[in-house]
Design an enzyme around this catalytic site. Structure first.
Site, PDB file in Angstrom:
ATOM      1  N   LYS A 113      52.055 -19.547  34.703  1.00  0.00           N
ATOM      2  CA  LYS A 113      52.239 -18.411  34.334  1.00  0.00           C
ATOM      3  C   LYS A 113      52.548 -18.077  33.025  1.00  0.00           C
ATOM      4  O   LYS A 113      53.011 -19.181  32.261  1.00  0.00           O
ATOM      5  CB  LYS A 113      53.604 -17.783  35.058  1.00  0.00           C
ATOM      6  CG  LYS A 113      52.757 -17.487  36.702  1.00  0.00           C
ATOM      7  CD  LYS A 113      51.488 -16.884  36.673  1.00  0.00           C
ATOM      8  CE  LYS A 113      51.696 -15.417  36.280  1.00  0.00           C
ATOM      9  NZ  LYS A 113      50.494 -14.588  36.308  1.00  0.00           N
ATOM     10  N   ASP A 134      48.336  -8.070  37.306  1.00  0.00           N
ATOM     11  CA  ASP A 134      48.420  -8.860  35.943  1.00  0.00           C
ATOM     12  C   ASP A 134      47.788  -8.430  34.855  1.00  0.00           C
ATOM     13  O   ASP A 134      48.077  -8.643  33.609  1.00  0.00           O
ATOM     14  CB  ASP A 134      47.705 -10.408  36.155  1.00  0.00           C
ATOM     15  CG  ASP A 134      48.634 -11.358  37.067  1.00  0.00           C
ATOM     16  OD1 ASP A 134      49.770 -11.325  36.849  1.00  0.00           O
ATOM     17  OD2 ASP A 134      48.196 -12.280  37.615  1.00  0.00           O
ATOM     18  N   TYR A 162      47.839 -19.080  31.951  1.00  0.00           N
ATOM     19  CA  TYR A 162      47.635 -17.515  31.869  1.00  0.00           C
ATOM     20  C   TYR A 162      48.639 -16.978  31.181  1.00  0.00           C
ATOM     21  O   TYR A 162      49.609 -17.252  31.121  1.00  0.00           O
ATOM     22  CB  TYR A 162      47.901 -17.254  33.435  1.00  0.00           C
ATOM     23  CG  TYR A 162      46.563 -17.677  34.504  1.00  0.00           C
ATOM     24  CD1 TYR A 162      45.373 -17.314  34.439  1.00  0.00           C
ATOM     25  CD2 TYR A 162      47.176 -18.653  35.671  1.00  0.00           C
ATOM     26  CE1 TYR A 162      44.594 -17.727  35.371  1.00  0.00           C
ATOM     27  CE2 TYR A 162      46.242 -19.124  36.274  1.00  0.00           C
ATOM     28  CZ  TYR A 162      44.933 -18.584  36.057  1.00  0.00           C
ATOM     29  OH  TYR A 162      43.732 -19.285  37.172  1.00  0.00           O
ATOM     30  N   GLU A 191      42.575 -17.188  31.717  1.00  0.00           N
ATOM     31  CA  GLU A 191      41.767 -16.227  32.261  1.00  0.00           C
ATOM     32  C   GLU A 191      40.675 -15.555  31.332  1.00  0.00           C
ATOM     33  O   GLU A 191      39.926 -14.723  31.822  1.00  0.00           O
ATOM     34  CB  GLU A 191      42.831 -14.797  32.542  1.00  0.00           C
ATOM     35  CG  GLU A 191      43.241 -14.012  31.446  1.00  0.00           C
ATOM     36  CD  GLU A 191      44.426 -14.699  30.911  1.00  0.00           C
ATOM     37  OE1 GLU A 191      45.241 -13.897  30.051  1.00  0.00           O
ATOM     38  OE2 GLU A 191      44.877 -15.683  31.446  1.00  0.00           O
ATOM     39  N   HIS A 220      47.379 -13.041  30.281  1.00  0.00           N
ATOM     40  CA  HIS A 220      47.256 -11.489  30.745  1.00  0.00           C
ATOM     41  C   HIS A 220      48.012 -10.719  29.582  1.00  0.00           C
ATOM     42  O   HIS A 220      49.059 -10.001  29.859  1.00  0.00           O
ATOM     43  CB  HIS A 220      47.900 -11.384  32.027  1.00  0.00           C
ATOM     44  CG  HIS A 220      47.226 -12.241  33.093  1.00  0.00           C
ATOM     45  ND1 HIS A 220      45.989 -11.914  33.459  1.00  0.00           N
ATOM     46  CD2 HIS A 220      47.575 -13.357  33.747  1.00  0.00           C
ATOM     47  CE1 HIS A 220      45.856 -12.544  34.539  1.00  0.00           C
ATOM     48  NE2 HIS A 220      46.683 -13.663  34.783  1.00  0.00           N
ATOM     49  N   ARG A 238      54.254 -23.030  41.465  1.00  0.00           N
ATOM     50  CA  ARG A 238      53.199 -23.930  41.029  1.00  0.00           C
ATOM     51  C   ARG A 238      53.519 -24.632  39.986  1.00  0.00           C
ATOM     52  O   ARG A 238      54.610 -24.268  39.451  1.00  0.00           O
ATOM     53  CB  ARG A 238      51.857 -23.232  40.493  1.00  0.00           C
ATOM     54  CG  ARG A 238      51.280 -22.236  41.889  1.00  0.00           C
ATOM     55  CD  ARG A 238      50.093 -21.257  41.419  1.00  0.00           C
ATOM     56  NE  ARG A 238      50.938 -20.092  40.760  1.00  0.00           N
ATOM     57  CZ  ARG A 238      49.892 -18.945  40.393  1.00  0.00           C
ATOM     58  NH1 ARG A 238      48.675 -19.100  40.398  1.00  0.00           N
ATOM     59  NH2 ARG A 238      50.613 -17.819  39.863  1.00  0.00           N
TER      60      ARG A 238
END
Length: 371
Positions: free
Chosen positions: A75, A270, A94, A118, A96, A15
């Site tokens: 990510k 995740d 993101y 998130e 996490h 991505r």
């Protein structure tokens, strides 16, 4: 503002943070966009498309990190990327952090302002930047589960939908949220026998109203999960507590009771995973066995379908990227408490309560960071 988009370097992550049309929107708003050469190639987005949109293309990630006021990624930054971050730089991606103390420590040391997709919220309490990837992961889960059930992949050697005269597979879905409901949609369509558990009666009612008698709904208790896990051919973990570590709903003892060749797909990995026997895996090596039960715990499932995932993610993130760029992060967050909920790390401080609690670290309210 100078907005940088580096190429994702996590294993088999294809991505990209901005598509050309998103870059063009930012450029039309008076900003500069610098994208690393080849960053969108695996999603079918050429460097020429970014150049036509008005962006500039840098040869290396070092160049992107060096010039960017804000980095837009997909990510969490990998260890080498964390070393490139600098004080005052904004990172929007993101993260996490709850199950990842090492990343958290390095982000604190960087001095960067780190905003997590998130944990951004919406007025109705949902998570708008997590939702599109939850939809993708939920729809992928029965597909990867079906593949893992094949004998060649260590599974029981059964077909999800069965055939005339042979019963379908039993699927248990843990969680009736966005991931769970999208999982159910595909699983029912594939002809499986599906049960879904949740502690929210309103979520179970919505599921029952949508799917009718084609799916079983069960209130989540330890006893119910123990009973359903034993008979399940495929268990899909789809639970989420925003910002926090996922609860361990399936214990190691429960895994021992499962059928040999049964499959666990942990979409919650995740956030640490909802199976006690889960550990993160990659698309390059996605599964492992515990007590003859196949575990699929890939931490970036939507990366396998990068074109769908990238466009879905950009549709959700672009308004927030524009707000951060147009107003600066402090003003954007002062104006929007839902964006402010995305602030996880600022000036070495942890600014999200669930992240701080999960890691046992001091918590500083985001409001103090802004002022």
């Amino acid at each position: 503002m100078r907005i940088g988009v580096p190429k994702e370097i996590k294993v088999h992550e294809y991505r990209v943070g901005l598509v050309p049309s998103s870059a063009h929107e930012l450029i039309c708003a008076g900003h500069q966009v610098v994208i690393e050469k080849g960053a969108g190639a695996e999603a079918g987005l050429t460097d020429e498309a970014y150049l036509r949109a008005g962006a500039s293309v840098a040869d290396t990630a070092d160049e992107v990190f060096a010039v960017a006021d804000m980095l837009v990624k997909v990510k969490e930054p990998q260890p080498h990327e964390r070393q490139r971050l600098r004080p005052g730089q904004v990172l929007f991606t993101y993260l996490h952090l709850a199950p990842d103390p090492e990343q958290t420590r390095q982000l604190q040391q960087s001095g960067a302002t780190c905003i997590a997709y998130e944990t951004v919220t919406s007025p109705d309490g949902s998570l708008p930047l997590l939702t599109p990837m939850s939809e993708v992961a939920g729809r992928m889960a029965p597909q990867v589960g079906a593949a893992c059930l094949e004998k060649g992949h260590g599974g029981r050697g059964i077909l999800l939908g069965g055939v005339p005269g042979v019963p379908p597979a039993d699927i248990l879905i843990l969680g009736a949220g966005v991931v769970g409901s999208n999982t159910a949609l595909i699983a029912v369509g594939m002809g499986a026998n599906v049960n879904i558990v949740d502690r929210s009666m309103s979520a179970l009612r919505r599921t029952a109203e949508h799917f009718g008698s084609s799916i079983g709904t069960v209130f989540s208790t330890r006893n119910a999960i123990e009973r359903l896990v034993v008979k399940a051919d495929l268990v899909i973990g789809a639970v989420l507590v925003a910002g926090a570590a996922a609860p361990k709903l399936v214990t190691a003892a429960m895994v021992k009771t499962m059928k040999p060749g049964a499959v666990l797909v942990d979409v919650a990995i995740d956030q640490g995973g909802c199976f006690e026997t889960s550990r993160p895996t990659t698309h390059a090596d996605p599964t492992y066995l515990v007590n003859d039960v196949v575990h699929y715990c890939v931490t970036n499932m939507p990366g396998a379908v990068p074109r769908t995932s990238t466009f879905a993610l950009n549709s959700a993130t672009l308004p927030f990227v524009l707000a951060l760029a147009n107003k600066g992060w402090r003003k954007a967050m002062a104006d929007d408490p839902h964006l402010r909920a995305g602030l996880n790390v600022y000036d070495g401080k942890i600014t999200h309560p669930a992240v701080a609690a999960a890691l046992g670290l001091p918590y500083t309210p985001a409001e103090l960071a802004i002022t």
